[in-house]
Design an enzyme around this catalytic site. Structure first.
Site, PDB file in Angstrom:
ATOM      1  N   LEU A 114       0.697  -1.446  -0.011  1.00  0.00           N
ATOM      2  CA  LEU A 114       0.071   0.031  -0.047  1.00  0.00           C
ATOM      3  C   LEU A 114       0.918   1.176   0.181  1.00  0.00           C
ATOM      4  CD1 LEU A 114      -2.908   1.119   0.241  1.00  0.00           C
ATOM      5  CD2 LEU A 114      -2.622   1.026   2.576  1.00  0.00           C
ATOM      6  N   CYS A 168      -6.996  -7.286  24.212  1.00  0.00           N
ATOM      7  CA  CYS A 168      -7.580  -8.167  25.302  1.00  0.00           C
ATOM      8  C   CYS A 168      -7.886  -9.523  24.615  1.00  0.00           C
ATOM      9  CB  CYS A 168      -8.567  -7.557  26.076  1.00  0.00           C
ATOM     10  SG  CYS A 168     -10.040  -7.379  25.150  1.00  0.00           S
TER      11      CYS A 168
END
Ligand SMILES: [Zn+2]
Lengths: 644, 335
Positions: A114, A168
Site C-alpha cells: 500500500l 485483550c
C-alpha cells in the site's frame, strides 16, 4: 491492417513499470511483445525461491539477484533491439522525483504494498502522468486507470488498513487461530527473542486487582546454573499453565465464554526430550540450518501436529535458539523465511489454541498467517498483465472514453470472467487529488508532535518526507540537508505535547502538512477531544473528512435485503479480511449500474499483488445460480450469503 | 514419458523442493490438487502466441509432463507473439518451432518433463525438410491412432482447421479414459477457447447446433468465428490465411449462413468480420496472455479436480474488454 495495427503501441513511448515481481515479469514480457520499445523498470527486491513458480523470467541460479536487472536481461533475449532500463532501487528513493516521473507517458504499477502504491499515485498526480494500477490474489485480480482530473485517483477511496486486533483478544480471549498466531509472534516471540526494551503485553491484564500482580519478569531470565531444558520447561509452564490460571481467576471474563484449560508440561511431556531421544545432541552447527522439525524427525509441513508434538517442537525450537542462535536472541523480529522462528510460532500458537479449544493448524498454514503470505498463481498475473497493456495503449492513444477498470473473477459473474467497468470520477473530498481539508480529533494536552508525525502524517497520510506548518511557522521537517540548529529545534519539538509547542496547537488550529517529494500538500483542522475508546481508538487520534463517494443506501439496495456487511468470520484459512467497502453505481455500457463491491484486503507485506483491492461482491460467494436475480438493465445481483 | 523428469509423480507427499517452489500456489489450490497436477500429462499441438502462454503457465504450475507438436520451421511471422524463441535466424535452423519452444520451456521448471512429438510416419529430419519446403504445412495429431491419446489427460490444439479439431476431439472422446479436449485461437484482438471435458458437447455437435436453439445474447464473436472458419474451410485456406480482400466473399457467405439459420444478415456485425479478416494470422500479444491465462486456469482446474471448469466457450474481444463464458451445448433448450 489499419485497425489491428493501431493497437500496437506507438514506437518510442517511454513507459515506467514499478515492480518486477509476479505481475511485473508478465507485464515486461507482454509490453515487449506488443511493441513497446522504451521501458524503465524499478524494483528494490532480489529473487527468492518462492518467486520461481510464477515469475517466469527468473531461474534458480538467479536467486539473490536484482529482479529488475534479471527481468531486463531475460526479456532482451527475445526482444534484443528494444531499450529496457532497470533500477534496483526503492521507488520511494528521492531520485525518483516528480521530474523523473514527468519523462514517462504512462506509469504501470505491479506493486506489493500500500505504501509504495500511495507514493506512486502522488507522484503521478504531481507529474500529471497517467497511472495504471493492478493487483492479484489467487484467481482474483484487477486493473484500474487513474488519470488526473478524469478518473478517481488510487486514494480517492480510503484503503482498508491492515487488520489489527483488540489487545485483550490477543492477551486473554482468543477465539480464532489467527489470534493465537498474533500472540505467539507479537508477544511471546518478541518477549523471548526480541529487543528487551520493547513494551510487551504478554503478562498484563491478568486480573482486575492489578496491584496484586507480582513482577514475574524473572521467569524469563535464565539463571546462570539453570539447565537449558529445565529453563524452557519452566517457560512453557508459565505461559501455557500459570498465565491461563491467572486469567481464569477473573470470573467476569468467562461468564459468556468457554473457559480455557491450563496446560502443564508434566501432563504433556513428563520426560525430558534428552531422556527420550538420544540423537538430539546431533544438531546441525550451521545456525541458518537449525530446525526443530528436522532434529525431531518431523517431515511434513502440511501435517497437523498433536499437542504432544507441538510441545516437543516448542521446547526443541526454544532450546535451539538458546544454543545455536545465541547471537540473534535479543534482536530478532519474526521473519517468515526463518524456519526455526516459524516452527516456534507454529508450536506456541497450537498449544495456546489447544488450551482455548481452537482447532490446530499445520506449519504450512501457520506460516501463511504469521508471514501474511499472499496466494499467487502465474495465470492471474498473466491475464492482468495483458489487461494492463490494453489500457496502456488506450492511454497512449488518449482514448479516454474507452478507459476501463477490469475485474478478473474466479466464477463467472453475469457470464463474465473478465468484467470491464467504466472508471469512477474523482472523489471531490479526496485529500490527495482535491484540496479538501481533513479533520483531526486529538487530545492536545496528551499527544506529542511525534505521535502526530508517526501515526497520522506517515501512517495515515502515507507521507515519506513530511514538512508541517502552523500558519507561516515551520514546526517540523525531515531531510538530510537540515542545518544542525534547525534539526535540533525539530528534535525538541517532536517530544513536546501539541499544546506546548512554541506556536501552540489549539482546538481550531489549521495545520498544513506537505511532502515535497510527493508534491502533496493538505490542510488539517485540529479539534481538541479528551475521551477516546481504548480498544477502537488506541492512537487517541481520529482523522476524518475523507469520505467515500458513495452512500450506504446503495449497498442495501443492491444486496436485496441481505446483510450489508458480511463479515468474514471464518476466513482465517486465507488470512484475508472481507468487508463491504462501498457500493457504486455505474456501468460500462450505459449510465445505469448497480454494483456492490467488497474489498478483499491482503496484508501489506504481501508478495505479489495488492494491499487492498475492491472486487465485486459476488466473487467470493458460492456460485449458486438460484441466488442470482435479474434486476433492471439485465444486471444480475447476487444476494449476499454468509461468507463462510 | 512416464515418470519422466521426476515430476513429483512418484511419492505420495510433495518433496521439500516442490513445497518450497510451489508454496504460493499451494496456498491457492491445496496440496492434493498440486499432487494430481504433477501426475498429469498434457499435449499441445500448434505453437501459437496463445499456446506458448498456456505452456508457460502449466510448466510453472508443475504439470507432470508437457508434449509439444509443431513441425513448422521458425519464421518471423510464426514467432511474432512468441517469447520462447529468440529472433536469431541462425538458431532457427536447429529445429522445428516445437523443438525450440521445448528447449526454452525446459528451463522454466526443471521438475516438469517437456518433450516434442513429431508428426506421424516421418522421421524428424524428413518432416522438418518437408515443412521447410511447404512453409506453413504441419502435421497434427489427427493422423495418430486413437491409442496415442491415452498418454494424455488433456489435449490442447490451436491454429488448425475445423476438420482437424473435430477429428482429434472425436478420437479423444472414443477412448475409455477421460481426455479433456481444448481449442484456443487468437485472431488479432479477439480470442476464443472451447473446452470439452467429455461431459457435455463435442466440437461437431456444437457447430451443428441451429442458432435459434442457442441461449439468447450469445457473444457475436461466436457467430463471427463460425463464419470465418466456414469460409476458410470452403475456400481451402489454412487458419488465418485470409485478408481484407476476402471481405466480399465472407459477407456473401455470412448472408447465406444467416438465411439458412433464419437470421437477419445484419445479425453479425460486418465490422467484426472485417476485423477478423484483417487480423489474418496476427495475434495480439495481450490477448494471447489473457487466453493463455484463462486456458491455463481451466486446464489446471480440470487436471487437479479443484474448482469448477467453465462450460464450454470463452470469448475475449479487446474492443469491449469483456471476457465472456458461453454455454453452447445441445442440451440447451430454446431461449
Ligand atoms: Zn483522489
Amino acid at each position: 491492417m489499419a485497425s489491428e495495427r493501431q493497437m500496437r503501441a506507438p514506437k518510442g513511448a517511454k513507459v515506467l513499470m514499478v515492480g518486477a515481481g509476479g505481475i511485473g515479469c508478465e507485464l515486461l514480457k507482454t509490453l515487449a511483445l506488443s511493441g513497446f520499445d522504451d521501458i524503465h523498470v524499478i524494483d528494490m527486491d532480489t529473487i527468492e525461491v518462492s518467486n520461481l513458480n510464477r515469475q517466469f523470467l527468473f531461474r534458480q541460479s538467479h536467486v539473490g539477484q536484482s529482479k529488475a536487472k534479471v527481468a531486463r536481461d531475460a526479456v532482451l533475449r527475445f526482444r534484443p533491439h528494444i531499450n529496457i532500463t532497470s533500477y534496483h532501487a526503492n521507488v520511494k528513493d528521492t531520485k525518483f522525483n516528480v521530474d523523473f516521473f514527468k519523462q514517462f507517458k504512462v506509469v504501470l504499477n505491479g506493486l506489493d504494498n500500500l505504501d509504495a502504491r500511495r507514493h506512486v499515485n502522488r507522484l503521478c498526480l504531481a507529474a500529471e502522468v497517467p497511472l495504471i494500477e493492478s493487483g492479484t490474489t489467487g484467481f482474483l485480480g484487477q486493473v484500474t486507470v487513474h488519470v488526473k482530473g478524469k478518473t478517481e485517483c488510487y486514494e480517492c477511496q480510503p484503503k482498508p488498513t491492515p487488520k489489527t486486533y483488540p489487545v485483550c483478544t490477543i492477551t486473554s480471549t482468543p477465539s480464532k487461530f489467527v489470534h493465537c498466531i498474533v500472540w505467539a509472534k507479537e508477544l511471546l516471540f518478541a518477549k523471548l527473542f526480541g529487543n528487551k526494551d520493547q513494551d510487551n503485553d504478554l503478562n498484563v491484564r491478568s486480573t482486575n486487582s492489578d496491584s496484586s500482580v507480582q513482577p514475574i519478569e524473572d521467569v524469563f531470565e535464565r539463571k546462570s546454573d539453570e539447565d537449558c531444558e529445565q529453563y524452557v520447561r519452566k517457560i512453557y509452564d508459565h505461559v501455557f499453565g500459570y498465565n491461563i490460571e491467572v486469567a481464569l481467576a477473573n470470573e467476569e471474563t468467562w461468564k459468556n465464554r468457554n473457559k480455557p484449560r491450563p496446560i502443564h508440561i508434566k501432563d504433556v511431556l513428563p520426560q525430558k526430550l534428552c531422556e527420550q531421544n538420544g540423537n538430539l545432541e546431533d544438531r546441525r552447527v550451521d545456525s541458518s540450518m537449525v530446525s526443530a522439525m528436522s532434529s525431531l524427525g518431523l517431515k511434513n509441513p502440511q501435517e497437523i501436529w498433536s499437542l504432544r508434538d507441538n510441545t516437543r517442537v516448542f521446547l526443541e525450537s526454544l532450546m535451539l535458539f538458546i544454543d545455536k542462535r545465541e547471537k540473534d536472541v535479543g534482536n530478532l523480529v519474526f521473519d517468515k523465511d526463518d524456519q526455526l522462528a516459524v516452527e516456534f510460532v507454529t508450536a506456541a500458537a497450537n498449544i495456546r489454541a489447544s488450551s482455548f479449544g481452537i482447532p490446530l493448524h499445520s506449519l504450512f498454514e501457520a506460516k501463511g498467517m504469521a508471514g501474511n503470505i499472499v496466494h499467487a498463481v502465474a495465470t492471474t498475473n498473466a491475464i492482468i498483465a495483458g489487461l494492463i497493456v490494453i489500457e496502456a495503449i488506450k492511454v497512449l492513444q488518449n482514448d479516454s472514453c474507452n478507459y476501463r477498470m477490469t475485474y478478473c473473477v474466479e466464477h463467472p459473474l453475469r457470464k463474465m470472467l473478465l468484467m470491464p467497468v467504466e472508471p469512477f470520477e474523482p472523489n471531490k473530498s479526496c485529500y490527495v487529488c482535491s484540496e479538501t481539508p481533513l479533520l483531526l480529533e486529538v487530545d492536545i494536552h496528551k499527544s506529542r508532535l511525534k505521535d502526530f508525525v508517526e501515526k497520522i502524517v506517515k501512517r495515515k497520510l502515507g507521507m515519506n518526507c513530511p514538512l508541517i506548518m502552523h500558519g507561516s511557522n515551520l514546526i517540523y521537517e525531515e531531510g538530510d540537508d537540515l542545518e544542525d540548529d534547525i534539526a535540533a529545534n525539530y528534535a525538541s519539538n517532536v517530544e513536546k505535547l501539541l499544546a506546548e509547542l512554541p506556536s501552540p496547537i489549539t482546538s481550531g488550529t489549521m495545520l498544513t502538512v506537505e511532502d515535497l517529494q510527493q508534491e502533496l500538500s493538505c490542510n488539517i483542522n485540529v479539534k481538541h477531544r479528551e475521551d477516546f475508546d481504548e480498544e477502537k481508538e488506541p492512537d487517541r487520534m481520529v482523522l476524518s473528512g475523507w469520505s467515500p463517494t458513495s452512500s450506504k443506501k446503495d449497498v442495501e439496495v443492491t444486496t436485496n435485503g441481505g446483510s450489508t456487511a458480511p463479515e468474514a468470520t471464518s476466513n482465517d484459512k486465507h488470512a484475508n479480511d472481507i468487508e463491504v467497502a462501498r457500493a457504486e453505481s455505474g456501468d460500462s455500457v450505459g449510465n445505469k449500474r448497480k454494483l456492490s463491491e467488497i474489498s478483499v484486503q491482503t496484508p501489506p507485506q504481501a508478495n505479489d499483488g495488492i494491499t487492498s483491492k475492491e472486487m465485486p461482491a459476488e466473487v467470493l460467494e458460492n456460485d449458486d445460480e438460484d441466488d442470482v436475480v435479474m434486476l433492471d438493465g439485465g444486471w444480475q445481483i447476487g444476494k449476499k450469503k454468509k461468507l463462510t | 514419458m512416464d515418470g519422466g523428469g521426476g515430476g513429483g509423480g512418484v511419492g505420495e507427499e510433495l518433496t521439500a523442493q516442490e513445497t518450497a517452489l510451489y508454496d504460493r500456489q499451494i496456498r491457492v489450490w491445496g496440496v492434493d490438487a498440486q499432487r494430481r497436477l504433477s501426475k498429469s500429462h498434457v499435449l499441445v499441438s500448434g505453437m501459437t502466441g496463445s499456446t506458448v502462454e498456456f505452456c508457460k503457465n502449466i510448466v510453472l504450475a508443475g504439470v507432470g509432463s508437457l508434449t509439444l507438436m509443431d513441425d513448422r520451421p521458425v519464421t518471423e511471422n510464426a514467432i511474432q507473439a512468441n517469447f520462447l524463441i529468440p529472433p536469431d535466424e541462425t538458431k532457427w535452423e536447429e529445429g522445428s518451432i516445437a523443438k525450440l519452444c521445448c528447449d526454452s520451456l525446459k528451463e522454466f521448471n526443471p521438475m516438469v518433463y517437456v518433450s516434442v512429438e513429431k508428426g506421424k510416419g516421418e522421421n524428424a529430419l524428413q518432416s522438418f525438410k518437408l515443412c521447410l519446403r511447404n512453409q506453413t504445412e504441419r502435421s497434427d495429431p489427427s493422423s495418430f491412432e486413437e491409442e496415442f491419446f491415452d498418454k494424455f489427460d488433456a489435449v490442447v490444439v490451436s491454429c488448425c482447421s475445423l476438420a482437424t479439431k473435430k477429428e482429434i476431439n472425436n478420437k479423444c472422446r472414443r477412448r475409455p479414459k477421460r481426455i479433456a479436449f481444448y481449442t484456443v485461437d487468437c485472431r488479432g484482438s479477439c480470442g476464443e477457447i472451447f473446452a470439452d471435458l467429455q461431459n457435455y458437447a463435442y466440437v461437431q455437435e456444437v457447430i451443428a447446433l441451429p442458432w435459434r436453439n442457442l441461449p439468447r445474447k450469445v457473444a457475436k464473436l461466436y457467430f463471427a468465428m463460425r463464419v470465418i472458419e466456414n469460409f476458410e474451410e470452403s475456400a481451402g485456406r489454412k487458419p488465418g490465411e485470409i485478408s481484407h480482400s476476402d471481405l466480399p466473399n465472407v459477407l456473401a457467405l455470412q448472408k447465406q449462413v444467416c438465411e439458412a439459420q433464419s437470421f437477419n444478415d445484419s445479425f453479425i456485425p460486418a465490422s467484426l468480420l472485417e476485423r477478423l479478416l484483417m487480423a489474418g494470422t496476427e495475434e495480439y500479444p495481450p490477448v494471447c496472455a489473457i487466453l493463455g491465462g484463462i486456458l491455463g486456469q481451466e486446464v489446471i482446474k480440470g487436471l487437479s479436480g479443484k474448482g469448477d471448469p467453465f462450460k464450454n466457450f470463452f470469448f475475449f474481444d479487446t474492443t469491449d474488454g469483456k471476457g465472456v463464458i458461453e454455454d453452447i451445448t445441445p442440451a440447451t433448450p430454446p431461449n
